[in-house]
Design a protein around this motif. Structure first.
Motif, mmCIF file in Angstrom:
data_model
loop_
_atom_site.group_PDB
_atom_site.id
_atom_site.type_symbol
_atom_site.label_atom_id
_atom_site.label_comp_id
_atom_site.label_asym_id
_atom_site.label_seq_id
_atom_site.Cartn_x
_atom_site.Cartn_y
_atom_site.Cartn_z
ATOM 1 N N VAL A 1 13.609 -38.488 -98.563
ATOM 2 C CA VAL A 1 12.849 -38.580 -99.812
ATOM 3 C C VAL A 1 11.547 -39.306 -99.492
ATOM 4 O O VAL A 1 11.582 -40.397 -98.916
ATOM 5 C CB VAL A 1 13.650 -39.379 -100.868
ATOM 6 N N VAL A 2 10.409 -38.686 -99.803
ATOM 7 C CA VAL A 2 9.138 -39.386 -99.556
ATOM 8 C C VAL A 2 8.463 -39.732 -100.874
ATOM 9 O O VAL A 2 8.390 -38.920 -101.794
ATOM 10 C CB VAL A 2 8.143 -38.583 -98.676
ATOM 11 N N ASP A 3 7.988 -40.972 -100.948
ATOM 12 C CA ASP A 3 7.254 -41.455 -102.117
ATOM 13 C C ASP A 3 5.879 -41.888 -101.609
ATOM 14 O O ASP A 3 5.770 -42.854 -100.853
ATOM 15 C CB ASP A 3 8.025 -42.642 -102.720
ATOM 16 N N ASP A 4 4.842 -41.147 -101.999
ATOM 17 C CA ASP A 4 3.520 -41.414 -101.415
ATOM 18 C C ASP A 4 2.678 -42.372 -102.260
ATOM 19 O O ASP A 4 1.452 -42.401 -102.119
ATOM 20 C CB ASP A 4 2.776 -40.101 -101.139
ATOM 21 N N THR A 5 3.328 -43.165 -103.109
ATOM 22 C CA THR A 5 2.574 -44.146 -103.899
ATOM 23 C C THR A 5 1.755 -45.032 -102.953
ATOM 24 O O THR A 5 2.283 -45.547 -101.973
ATOM 25 C CB THR A 5 3.543 -45.043 -104.701
ATOM 26 N N GLY A 6 0.473 -45.163 -103.257
ATOM 27 C CA GLY A 6 -0.394 -46.031 -102.445
ATOM 28 C C GLY A 6 -0.894 -45.375 -101.168
ATOM 29 O O GLY A 6 -1.522 -46.045 -100.332
ATOM 30 N N ALA A 7 -0.626 -44.065 -101.007
ATOM 31 C CA ALA A 7 -1.063 -43.387 -99.770
ATOM 32 C C ALA A 7 -2.587 -43.291 -99.737
ATOM 33 O O ALA A 7 -3.219 -42.984 -100.747
ATOM 34 C CB ALA A 7 -0.451 -41.995 -99.694
ATOM 35 N N PRO A 8 -3.182 -43.531 -98.574
ATOM 36 C CA PRO A 8 -4.645 -43.515 -98.488
ATOM 37 C C PRO A 8 -5.235 -42.108 -98.466
ATOM 38 O O PRO A 8 -6.440 -41.941 -98.646
ATOM 39 C CB PRO A 8 -4.920 -44.222 -97.159
ATOM 40 N N GLY A 9 -4.424 -41.088 -98.228
ATOM 41 C CA GLY A 9 -4.958 -39.727 -98.089
ATOM 42 C C GLY A 9 -5.352 -39.462 -96.653
ATOM 43 O O GLY A 9 -5.370 -40.364 -95.816
ATOM 44 N N LYS B 1 -0.753 -37.292 -96.503
ATOM 45 C CA LYS B 1 -1.540 -38.305 -97.216
ATOM 46 C C LYS B 1 -1.093 -39.720 -96.840
ATOM 47 O O LYS B 1 -1.865 -40.662 -96.908
ATOM 48 C CB LYS B 1 -1.406 -38.109 -98.723
ATOM 49 N N MET B 2 0.177 -39.844 -96.457
ATOM 50 C CA MET B 2 0.683 -41.155 -96.017
ATOM 51 C C MET B 2 0.336 -41.416 -94.547
ATOM 52 O O MET B 2 0.757 -42.405 -93.972
ATOM 53 C CB MET B 2 2.212 -41.209 -96.197
ATOM 54 N N ARG B 3 -0.421 -40.491 -93.983
ATOM 55 C CA ARG B 3 -0.833 -40.559 -92.567
ATOM 56 C C ARG B 3 0.373 -40.618 -91.635
ATOM 57 O O ARG B 3 0.358 -41.315 -90.625
ATOM 58 C CB ARG B 3 -1.792 -41.734 -92.334
ATOM 59 N N ILE B 4 1.404 -39.872 -92.010
ATOM 60 C CA ILE B 4 2.546 -39.719 -91.114
ATOM 61 C C ILE B 4 2.379 -38.370 -90.413
ATOM 62 O O ILE B 4 2.530 -37.320 -91.021
ATOM 63 C CB ILE B 4 3.876 -39.784 -91.895
ATOM 64 N N ALA B 5 2.013 -38.423 -89.147
ATOM 65 C CA ALA B 5 1.751 -37.187 -88.397
ATOM 66 C C ALA B 5 3.055 -36.474 -88.064
ATOM 67 O O ALA B 5 3.083 -35.249 -87.919
ATOM 68 C CB ALA B 5 0.986 -37.502 -87.122
ATOM 69 N N ALA B 6 4.125 -37.263 -87.914
ATOM 70 C CA ALA B 6 5.422 -36.645 -87.607
ATOM 71 C C ALA B 6 6.553 -37.611 -87.910
ATOM 72 O O ALA B 6 6.393 -38.833 -87.787
ATOM 73 C CB ALA B 6 5.492 -36.237 -86.135
ATOM 74 N N MET C 1 5.187 -46.000 -98.117
ATOM 75 C CA MET C 1 4.034 -46.288 -97.251
ATOM 76 C C MET C 1 4.368 -47.254 -96.117
ATOM 77 O O MET C 1 3.915 -47.094 -95.001
ATOM 78 C CB MET C 1 2.874 -46.866 -98.077
ATOM 79 N N ASP C 2 5.151 -48.303 -96.422
ATOM 80 C CA ASP C 2 5.348 -49.296 -95.359
ATOM 81 C C ASP C 2 6.783 -49.462 -94.893
ATOM 82 O O ASP C 2 7.058 -50.277 -94.017
ATOM 83 C CB ASP C 2 4.762 -50.649 -95.782
ATOM 84 N N LYS C 3 7.712 -48.706 -95.483
ATOM 85 C CA LYS C 3 9.059 -48.809 -94.903
ATOM 86 C C LYS C 3 9.889 -47.532 -95.087
ATOM 87 O O LYS C 3 9.520 -46.632 -95.839
ATOM 88 C CB LYS C 3 9.791 -50.036 -95.458
ATOM 89 N N ALA C 4 10.990 -47.515 -94.355
ATOM 90 C CA ALA C 4 11.921 -46.397 -94.455
ATOM 91 C C ALA C 4 13.325 -46.980 -94.481
ATOM 92 O O ALA C 4 13.687 -47.753 -93.596
ATOM 93 C CB ALA C 4 11.742 -45.471 -93.259
ATOM 94 N N GLU C 5 14.086 -46.608 -95.519
ATOM 95 C CA GLU C 5 15.398 -47.234 -95.707
ATOM 96 C C GLU C 5 16.483 -46.176 -95.865
ATOM 97 O O GLU C 5 16.251 -45.116 -96.464
ATOM 98 C CB GLU C 5 15.381 -48.059 -96.998
ATOM 99 N N PHE C 6 17.667 -46.520 -95.382
ATOM 100 C CA PHE C 6 18.810 -45.616 -95.498
ATOM 101 C C PHE C 6 19.690 -45.996 -96.692
ATOM 102 O O PHE C 6 19.909 -47.180 -96.952
ATOM 103 C CB PHE C 6 19.683 -45.695 -94.245
ATOM 104 N N THR C 7 20.194 -44.977 -97.392
ATOM 105 C CA THR C 7 21.264 -45.215 -98.366
ATOM 106 C C THR C 7 22.317 -44.130 -98.135
ATOM 107 O O THR C 7 22.022 -43.106 -97.498
ATOM 108 C CB THR C 7 20.763 -45.109 -99.826
#
Ligand code: SF4
Lengths: 95, 578
Positions: free
Chosen positions: B203-211, B99-104, B123-129
């Motif tokens: 961890v993926v958070d799909d808030t705001g995902a376009p589908g 849904k986040m349009r991440i193919a891989a 949706m627009d970033k990826a962060e490390f902790t």
């Protein structure tokens, strides 16, 4: 002169007068008298052919016309247990 | 917004979105993971070194309303087999990615230090902790804490203690809809590859995902409708059918009756004590205890073969006990007690171990004298060795072949280093051909779906017949295609018998891709995936000699049929040969 008949799943409900142990199969030791084919066993047990799915005779996937004899082991599975990779198995019949 | 790739470089902890290449448009799931691995990974690299890559890809229709389509593929060079790997799981995580349009997600490089990280993807970033506080902890508690920290709407994938040991039997664990760490891309040591890079969780958070973008809504809707109808009417897949009523474990009694349920490290094919760990018994206990049955491993599955096994009173839920897991940790170890099996499965999930490899390992460990066959409590203690990271634990975490070698066991049920699943190839020859010849190492799912009739080339269906090359090839090719779509393999039962169901599958693909595929295109598509995988394996050094079953299957007769695996080498080579 008996055949071991194992009744699995919901088919167990068709067999009256035999205590079932939880969900374990019923093991019936049936007299071979008047029994020549699988279909004869089903008839004796008042199980319709279309209530069954897989049938095994001594580990061989079998159909209603498979011959049975003294000492055989037969397994009947209920309709809602149909889950075989049917392309790996062919039903063996004798006539 | 077009589809994207998230490329994660663990050398410098950088994650960035890239455009999805136009020539990958028709690739998803296994087609995409295998293509990327073949293109980007040196076949001769060390699987646990900086040059291996791990690819996670949802299927082409995953994330849509198509029924039973929430699967994903995980690909890499396998530390267990040394060849290419695709491990598959059903989980809400896959739908969120899609849904986040991440193919891989492509994970590459290797973090230099000994720290572990969590990657949070929005949706627009990826962060490390830092993930260091979870190191050495079991995944059941950890997943609960992660959901507390990140909110219960996220999806989580992660690796456990077995992967921290770089054990070649460690899987990657995905959450089920209840948040349990129970849905595994289990096979081939994919967990160790992720851990080797220093990544512990995504961890993926799909808030705001376009589908998911659907280019032809009409074709998609019509296809989904056809498939739904097929799935809800077919005896195997409909509500109240075998999968829905009993789960995959319905096979325990069936395969035992067929004389092909391996017992005590593949030393017999039938033992009536197996009835005590059957799907029928399990379904009844789950009902009594207040677990869940049926259950969907991802939202939108209408077959619902899954379940939640638990202790009495509904306590301590484990998740699903699949047929393969019940067999591996049960009859294959001479264990015929469902509570023992349940606790062993819990331990595997908690440690991040593939249940099939763990059961195969336990079988050879028992044969090697580390425990008696049937001793479930001792088996659990052995898994504690993994938890405590002892030298013995390190051996066990490396799987069946490694443990057998350490213990001097010569009956080693593996192909290409990977443990055989729950069907003895001496009683069911067709699956033996698949075990031998799939590029994946012994794997039942590799040649398990769709029928010969659809593919147009027949194979004989007698389990004792030895001409099985065509049958196995057709199954493998069809399976590869399904693995690319994101549909669960179990749709195969319905689409095999109901032609509109298969049309529905192709229609939904056309809907998503805006393409004009037909049913006749399916075999070619599947074959192209296998070709890519075989190309990788060849370059990694595999030859026909690797497409063989272990010697003891050819020499040792299996009761009750008293047969050996007698498919000729020529027949095995015919699967992919000229
Ligand atoms: S059929 Fe079972 S394994 Fe497949 S998607 Fe549904 S619940 Fe998951």
């Amino acid at each position: 002169m008996t055949i071991l008949v194992k009744i699995f799943g919901d088919l167990r409900k068709k067999i009256k007068d035999v205590e079932s142990d939880g969900a374990l199969p019923l093991n019936l030791h049936m007299n071979t008298e008047n029994i020549e084919y699988i279909k004869d066993i089903l008839q004796k047990l008042s199980i319709e052919e279309n209530e069954t799915s897989h049938i095994f005779v001594n580990g061989v996937y079998a159909g209603f016309n498979k011959k049975v004899k003294d000492g055989d082991r037969v397994g009947f599975f209920s309709k809602n247990q149909a889950l075989l990779y049917k392309w790996y198995f062919k039903r063996e019949e004798d006539d | 917004m077009p589809k994207r790739i998230l490329r994660v470089n663990m050398n410098n902890l950088e994650a960035k979105f890239e455009d999805f290449p136009a020539d990958f448009a028709a690739l998803g799931g296994r087609a995409l993971t295998s293509t990327i691995v073949e293109k980007e990974v040196d076949p001769l690299c060390h699987p646990l070194g900086a040059n291996n890559k791990l690819v996670i890809a949802p299927g082409l229709v995953t994330g849509t309303l198509a029924p039973s389509s929430g699967r994903l593929s995980v690909g890499c060079k396998s530390p267990l087999t040394g060849g290419i790997k695709e491990a598959n799981a059903g989980t809400p995580f896959s739908q969120q990615l899609a849904k986040m349009r991440i193919a891989a997600i492509i994970l590459e490089g290797k973090h230099k230090g000994s720290e572990y990280y969590t990657l949070k993807v929005t949706m627009d970033k990826a962060e490390f902790t830092s993930a260091d506080k979870w190191v050495g902890k079991g995944l059941y508690d950890t997943y609960q804490s992660l959901f507390k920290e990140y909110g219960d709407k996220v999806g989580i994938c992660g690796v456990g203690i077995a992967a921290e040991l770089l054990g070649a039997s460690s899987g990657i664990c995905f959450n089920d809809p209840e948040g349990l760490p129970s849905r595994y891309a289990g096979r081939g040591g994919v967990g160790a590859v992720m851990a080797s890079k220093g990544l512990k969780f995504i961890v993926v958070d799909d808030t705001g995902a376009p589908g998911v973008e659907i280019l032809n809504e009409e074709a998609f809707k019509e296809g989904a409708q056809k498939l739904r109808k097929a799935l809800t009417t077919h005896d195997v897949t409909k509500p109240g059918g075998a999968l829905n009523s009993y789960g995959t474990s319905v096979l325990v009694n069936i395969i035992n009756e067929a004389g092909g349920l391996p017992q005590r490290n593949f030393s017999a094919g039938q033992d009536d004590r197996s009835e005590k760990v059957s799907g029928e018994v399990k379904a009844e206990i789950i009902k009594e205890r207040g677990g869940k049955r049926p259950h969907a491993c991802n939202p939108g599955c209408i077959i619902q073969c899954s379940e939640v096994w638990c202790k009495p009173g509904g306590k301590d839920p484990v998740g699903v006990l699949e047929y393969e897991s019940v067999w591996a940790l049960g009859p294959n170890c001479g264990i015929y007690d469902l509570d023992d099996v349940g606790e062993l499965n819990r331990a595997c999930n908690d440690l991040g171990l593939d249940t099939i490899e763990a059961g195969g390992m336990m079988g050879v460990a028992m044969e090697g004298g580390l425990a008696n066959f049937g001793d479930g409590k001792k088996a659990l203690k052995l898994l504690d060795e993994v938890k405590n990271k002892t030298p013995l634990g390190r051996i066990l975490a490396n799987g069946t072949a490694f443990t057998a070698q350490a213990m001097g066991v010569t009956r080693v049920p593996v192909v290409k280093g990977q443990s055989l699943p729950a069907y003895d190839p001496r009683a069911i020859k067709g699956i033996g051909v698949t075990y031998a010849t799939t590029p994946q190492g012994a794997d039942h799912t590799a040649g398990y779906a769709i029928a010969t009739e659809i593919m147009g080339v027949g194979g004989t269906a007698d389990p004792m017949d030895t001409s099985k090359a065509d049958l196995s090839r057709n199954l493998q090719v069809a399976t590869a295609a399904i693995d690319a779509t994101g549909y669960c393999l179990f749709i195969a039962f319905a689409v095999l018998d109901i032609p509109e169901g298969l049309e529905g599958v192709v229609d939904t693909l056309n809907g998503v891709l805006g393409a004009n595929l037909t049913v006749a295109d399916v075999p070619g598509y599947g074959q192209s995936i296998i070709d890519v995988e075989r190309k990788f394996n060849k370059a990694a050094g595999f030859t026909e000699k690797d497409d063989r079953l272990p010697e003891f299957f050819l020499k040792e007769k299996l009761a009750p049929h008293n047969t050996v695996f007698d498919v000729t080498d020529e027949e095995l080579d015919r699967v992919w040969g000229p």
